[in-house]
Design a protein around this motif. Structure first.
Motif, PDB file in Angstrom:
ATOM      1  N   UNK A 126      30.905  -2.492  93.055  1.00 59.30           N
ATOM      2  CA  UNK A 126      32.028  -1.804  92.427  1.00 59.30           C
ATOM      3  C   UNK A 126      31.553  -0.419  92.008  1.00 59.30           C
ATOM      4  N   UNK A 127      32.276   0.630  92.448  1.00 63.37           N
ATOM      5  CA  UNK A 127      31.900   2.016  92.135  1.00 63.37           C
ATOM      6  C   UNK A 127      33.091   2.758  91.536  1.00 63.37           C
ATOM      7  N   UNK A 128      32.814   3.716  90.694  1.00 64.28           N
ATOM      8  CA  UNK A 128      33.816   4.646  90.188  1.00 64.28           C
ATOM      9  C   UNK A 128      33.369   6.049  90.552  1.00 64.28           C
ATOM     10  N   UNK A 129      34.086   6.657  91.484  1.00 61.96           N
ATOM     11  CA  UNK A 129      33.726   7.965  92.036  1.00 61.96           C
ATOM     12  C   UNK A 129      32.274   7.993  92.537  1.00 61.96           C
ATOM     13  N   UNK A 130      31.873   6.936  93.207  1.00 59.13           N
ATOM     14  CA  UNK A 130      30.540   6.859  93.793  1.00 59.13           C
ATOM     15  C   UNK A 130      29.458   6.386  92.856  1.00 59.13           C
ATOM     16  N   UNK A 131      29.766   6.222  91.553  1.00 57.30           N
ATOM     17  CA  UNK A 131      28.803   5.710  90.572  1.00 57.30           C
ATOM     18  C   UNK A 131      28.922   4.191  90.537  1.00 57.30           C
ATOM     19  N   UNK A 269      27.220  11.763  84.730  1.00 57.09           N
ATOM     20  CA  UNK A 269      26.590  10.794  85.630  1.00 57.09           C
ATOM     21  C   UNK A 269      26.858  11.231  87.068  1.00 57.09           C
ATOM     22  N   UNK A 270      25.783  11.426  87.813  1.00 56.88           N
ATOM     23  CA  UNK A 270      25.887  11.904  89.194  1.00 56.88           C
ATOM     24  C   UNK A 270      25.392  10.800  90.125  1.00 56.88           C
ATOM     25  N   UNK A 271      26.201  10.390  91.105  1.00 54.25           N
ATOM     26  CA  UNK A 271      25.750   9.333  92.012  1.00 54.25           C
ATOM     27  C   UNK A 271      24.729   9.839  93.027  1.00 54.25           C
ATOM     28  N   UNK A 272      23.681   9.027  93.240  1.00 53.70           N
ATOM     29  CA  UNK A 272      22.749   9.237  94.355  1.00 53.70           C
ATOM     30  C   UNK A 272      23.096   8.154  95.364  1.00 53.70           C
ATOM     31  N   UNK A 273      24.066   8.443  96.219  1.00 55.52           N
ATOM     32  CA  UNK A 273      24.639   7.389  97.043  1.00 55.52           C
ATOM     33  C   UNK A 273      25.180   7.943  98.347  1.00 55.52           C
ATOM     34  N   UNK A 274      25.659   7.024  99.199  1.00 58.36           N
ATOM     35  CA  UNK A 274      26.193   7.388 100.506  1.00 58.36           C
ATOM     36  C   UNK A 274      27.626   7.895 100.353  1.00 58.36           C
ATOM     37  N   UNK A 275      28.274   8.171 101.484  1.00 55.75           N
ATOM     38  CA  UNK A 275      29.604   8.786 101.439  1.00 55.75           C
ATOM     39  C   UNK A 275      30.718   7.792 101.172  1.00 55.75           C
ATOM     40  N   UNK A 276      30.431   6.492 101.215  1.00 54.63           N
ATOM     41  CA  UNK A 276      31.430   5.496 100.853  1.00 54.63           C
ATOM     42  C   UNK A 276      32.188   4.867 101.990  1.00 54.63           C
ATOM     43  N   UNK A 284      18.885   0.727 103.897  1.00 53.05           N
ATOM     44  CA  UNK A 284      17.492   1.072 104.204  1.00 53.05           C
ATOM     45  C   UNK A 284      16.928   0.054 105.183  1.00 53.05           C
ATOM     46  N   UNK A 285      16.407   0.563 106.317  1.00 54.34           N
ATOM     47  CA  UNK A 285      15.933  -0.301 107.402  1.00 54.34           C
ATOM     48  C   UNK A 285      14.426  -0.503 107.380  1.00 54.34           C
ATOM     49  N   UNK A 286      13.675   0.494 106.911  1.00 52.71           N
ATOM     50  CA  UNK A 286      12.213   0.387 106.885  1.00 52.71           C
ATOM     51  C   UNK A 286      11.665   1.378 105.859  1.00 52.71           C
ATOM     52  N   UNK A 287      10.357   1.377 105.687  1.00 55.38           N
ATOM     53  CA  UNK A 287       9.741   2.195 104.644  1.00 55.38           C
ATOM     54  C   UNK A 287       9.974   3.687 104.847  1.00 55.38           C
ATOM     55  N   UNK A 288       9.986   4.122 106.092  1.00 54.91           N
ATOM     56  CA  UNK A 288      10.177   5.549 106.360  1.00 54.91           C
ATOM     57  C   UNK A 288      11.636   5.975 106.273  1.00 54.91           C
ATOM     58  N   UNK A 289      12.533   5.008 106.139  1.00 46.75           N
ATOM     59  CA  UNK A 289      13.966   5.293 106.086  1.00 46.75           C
ATOM     60  C   UNK A 289      14.376   5.640 104.649  1.00 46.75           C
ATOM     61  N   UNK A 290      13.884   6.786 104.151  1.00 49.71           N
ATOM     62  CA  UNK A 290      14.182   7.228 102.788  1.00 49.71           C
ATOM     63  C   UNK A 290      15.493   8.008 102.802  1.00 49.71           C
ATOM     64  N   UNK A 291      16.435   7.572 101.974  1.00 48.61           N
ATOM     65  CA  UNK A 291      17.728   8.255 101.876  1.00 48.61           C
ATOM     66  C   UNK A 291      17.729   9.169 100.663  1.00 48.61           C
ATOM     67  N   UNK A 292      18.412  10.278 100.778  1.00 50.58           N
ATOM     68  CA  UNK A 292      18.354  11.269  99.705  1.00 50.58           C
ATOM     69  C   UNK A 292      19.673  12.002  99.542  1.00 50.58           C
ATOM     70  N   UNK A 293      19.777  12.696  98.410  1.00 52.04           N
ATOM     71  CA  UNK A 293      20.950  13.513  98.107  1.00 52.04           C
ATOM     72  C   UNK A 293      20.508  14.741  97.338  1.00 52.04           C
ATOM     73  N   UNK A 419      20.573   0.098  98.614  1.00 53.43           N
ATOM     74  CA  UNK A 419      20.034   0.804  97.452  1.00 53.43           C
ATOM     75  C   UNK A 419      20.871   2.043  97.163  1.00 53.43           C
ATOM     76  N   UNK A 420      21.195   2.266  95.913  1.00 53.38           N
ATOM     77  CA  UNK A 420      21.742   3.547  95.463  1.00 53.38           C
ATOM     78  C   UNK A 420      21.344   3.741  94.007  1.00 53.38           C
ATOM     79  N   UNK A 421      21.742   4.861  93.424  1.00 57.37           N
ATOM     80  CA  UNK A 421      21.312   5.143  92.052  1.00 57.37           C
ATOM     81  C   UNK A 421      22.342   6.020  91.359  1.00 57.37           C
ATOM     82  N   UNK A 422      22.295   5.974  90.027  1.00 55.97           N
ATOM     83  CA  UNK A 422      23.106   6.841  89.170  1.00 55.97           C
ATOM     84  C   UNK A 422      22.172   7.699  88.330  1.00 55.97           C
TER      85      UNK A 422
END
Length: 642
Positions: A126-131, A269-276, A284-293, A419-422
């Motif tokens: 459950x997200x609110x504006x990506x958070x 609060x700023x989401x560190x997340x995908x586009x939705x 995340x598929x493997x260790x080198x698959x680091x996602x960022x924003x 994985x995502x973050x706020x």
């Protein structure tokens, strides 16, 4: 030929007789290695429990709002999640309720669900504006139907709830066809509490344990002008109050005052997340698959906390039981569940390591033996934990007016992790610019030691890992000049043993994490120190036997896991407050399986959750067998052994 117990509580003697009789008829054709797996509760008549509970639940302590009516409630979403695999998430508009405008002292998110038929467990967010507000999983339903309710304290996201024209998003990918018939009916609501509703008795106040796993309270307990424990009121906002907190690095007043500020929710609060489009979580598929924003934070930021949400799926759902790749390759095994049994979620800024977390091994309701998790689900299954990483020491280079890249990854991971973050930011309301400097960056290399000894399908595998970090930096705001020091040490140990040609498996894992946060004045005097210690013990013993019928097999399993947490907070005035939580769960039983369907079996689960601080003791013990609750006792008296 079928064997099952008509009694809901088979005795050890009955189980022994059953196993002996079964061995007389087994077909010795199975050679698969025992692995924890996901299973489906079959609609076989032997699993249609007449006395089973319809309501499933995760054991938690009482919320402060339990005896109270909210000032108002807002139903945000009513949705039937049928065949939603591959579909975009469901989104609805959000604006605060017009009948009781804020500010509110507390806000709770309520996620209610029901399902009937046959279905696997599913992950949901459950997200609110990506958070992200909630990471949860579903229970596996029965033919007669089940329901459950999750209530979570989401007050820390208050800066979002006061805004209008936002978008609430719910993701629940489900499969419905001739075989999987269960449709998940979901309601999502918000409950708003005003000042009068949350001024409750000390006894209820101390039981603020609406945490995912029984973690220590998220919110502060404050002492008001009347000397009573209660929650922050609108009249006292911004005043100096004595507080108890397990939130690291609470803000401090200037001068010589030693009291802590009430820990208000973050201003931004700023989401560190995908586009939705496929949920806001990164896949995340493997260790080198680091996602960022990339983010540019406001120049008057005086505190920063990164809140990480994580769950594990696919070949890494049972990552703590994965053998090394060499074992799979030399035995010509086709399973992809390898890469060893060590995982850690890490965060980066501009590619540099800034923190990590060792995830609690949540077991979903279809995992290992789904008969364990009815009606008591595993620790954290309905309210997965999030993990806070204090980034305040890094404000020295984050406040340079430039855009910085925040990244998330998983060490040694294989497909797949969600994985995502706020990013929670506290702003200086009295100054447009805050001065800051990073003083110390000390991060020892991750030390991992691996030992493997195996011959054919039998062997043992051990992993030990440890790491120490220390970061510090000062922030000069209108509240004063304070240095935040964050020190963390974790130790990881995992042991896997295969016996009897791989048909017997034992997994034992221990995770220990110690976090220490110090706040110091510009003269170097220690103003506050918070220490949090966590332990995640886990043990799984499982044995697989060929079944009495062709293409069936019998799995006998015992699972013991838990969470222990101790926290202490001391100030320069020699005040110290400590709290502790112990949450343990023991399950045992057997099941006969064909493919991934449980045909019949018997299982029991016992769980004890205890909480203690200087004013309160609370303990609750629940025992269930074959879908029926046999015991549910709670007490406000400390256990002698606790």
């Amino acid at each position: 030929m079928s064997y099952y117990f008509p009694s809901p509580s088979p005795s050890p003697l009955s189980l022994f007789i059953f196993l002996i009789s079964l061995l007389c008829f087994i077909h010795f054709s199975s050679s698969s290695t025992t692995h924890p797996d996901r299973y489906l509760k079959s609609r076989s008549p032997s699993l249609l429990r007449q006395n089973s509970s319809e309501q499933y639940f995760e054991l938690t302590t009482p919320l402060p709002s339990d005896p109270l009516n909210p000032s108002c409630s807002l139903l945000l979403l009513q949705e039937d999640f049928g065949n939603t695999i591959g579909s975009p998430p469901v989104s609805v508009p959000y604006s605060p309720p017009s009948d009781c405008p804020g500010p509110w002292t507390q806000i709770f998110l309520e996620f209610s669900a029901s399902c009937q038929g046959e279905q696997y467990d599913r992950i949901s967010g459950v997200w609110l504006d990506g958070v992200e507000l909630l990471r949860t999983s579903t229970a596996e339903p029965t033919e007669s139907g089940i329901f459950w309710n999750v209530r979570k304290d989401v007050t820390r996201y208050s800066s979002l709830f006061v805004q209008s024209n936002l978008t609430l998003t719910v993701m629940l990918e489900n499969v419905v066809n001739d075989e999987f018939t269960g449709v998940y009916h979901v309601n999502v609501s918000l409950l708003y509490y005003g000042g009068d509703q949350t001024r409750v008795s000390p006894q209820v106040t101390e039981l603020r344990l609406n945490r995912k796993l029984g973690f220590l309270p998220e919110s502060f307990v404050v002492e008001n002008s009347e000397g009573r424990l209660g929650f922050q009121s609108e009249e006292s906002e911004g005043k100096i109050l004595q507080v108890t907190s397990n939130e690291p690095g609470g803000r401090l007043s200037g001068g010589q005052k030693s009291e802590l500020f009430y820990e208000r929710p973050a201003d931004l609060i700023i989401p560190i997340s995908d586009d939705g489009d496929e949920g806001f979580w990164f896949r995340i598929q493997n260790e080198s698959n680091v996602h960022s924003k990339a983010i540019e934070i406001p120049p008057n930021t005086q505190r920063a906390i990164l809140e990480i949400y994580v769950s594990f799926h696919g070949n890494d759902e049972f990552w703590y039981s994965n053998p090394p790749n060499s074992y799979l390759e030399l035995n010509n095994l086709t399973t992809q569940r390898g890469n060893g049994a060590f995982r850690q979620v890490f965060a980066t800024i501009d590619g540099a390591f800034v923190g990590s977390t060792s995830p609690f091994p949540v077991i979903f309701t279809g995992g290992i033996n789904p008969l364990f998790w009815e009606p008591i689900v595993a620790i954290g299954a309905f309210n997965l934990p999030s993990y806070d990483v204090d980034l305040t020491p890094f404000l020295g280079f984050l406040l340079d007016g430039k855009t910085h890249t925040f990244g998330l990854g998983v060490t040694d991971s294989i497909p797949f992790w969600l994985v995502d973050a706020n990013l929670h930011l506290w702003l200086d309301q009295d100054s447009p610019i805050v001065q800051a400097k990073s003083v110390l960056y000390q991060s020892s290399p991750l030390a991992v030691k691996r030992e493997s000894k195996f011959k054919n399908l039998d062997g043992s595998f051990e992993i030990e890992a440890k790491k120490k970090t220390e970061f510090s930096g000062w922030v000069n705001s209108s509240s004063g000049n304070f240095t935040t020091r964050v020190m963390e040490e974790f130790k990881f140990k995992n042991s896997i043993k295969f016996k009897r040609n791989g048909q017997e498996k034992e997994v034992e894992q221990k995770i220990k994490v110690k976090t220490e946060i110090r706040i110091e004045s510009d003269a170097g005097h220690e103003i506050s120190k918070t220490i949090i210690k966590r332990k995640y013990p886990l043990k799984i013993v499982s044995s697989t036997l060929p079944g009495a019928d062709i293409n069936t097999y019998l799995i006998i399993t015992n699972v013991s896991h838990g969470l222990e947490e101790k926290s202490s907070c001391s100030t320069s005035s020699n005040e110290e407050i400590s709290s502790s939580v112990h949450n343990s769960q023991d399950s045992g039983g057997w099941m006969v399986v064909q493919d991934h369907s449980v045909l019949y079996g018997a299982a029991s689960t016992t769980q004890t959750l205890s909480y203690k601080d200087k004013n309160t003791c609370y303990s609750r013990t629940v025992a269930a067998s074959n879908g029926k609750v046999l015991e549910d006792n709670s007490t406000l008296t400390c256990l002698s052994s606790y």
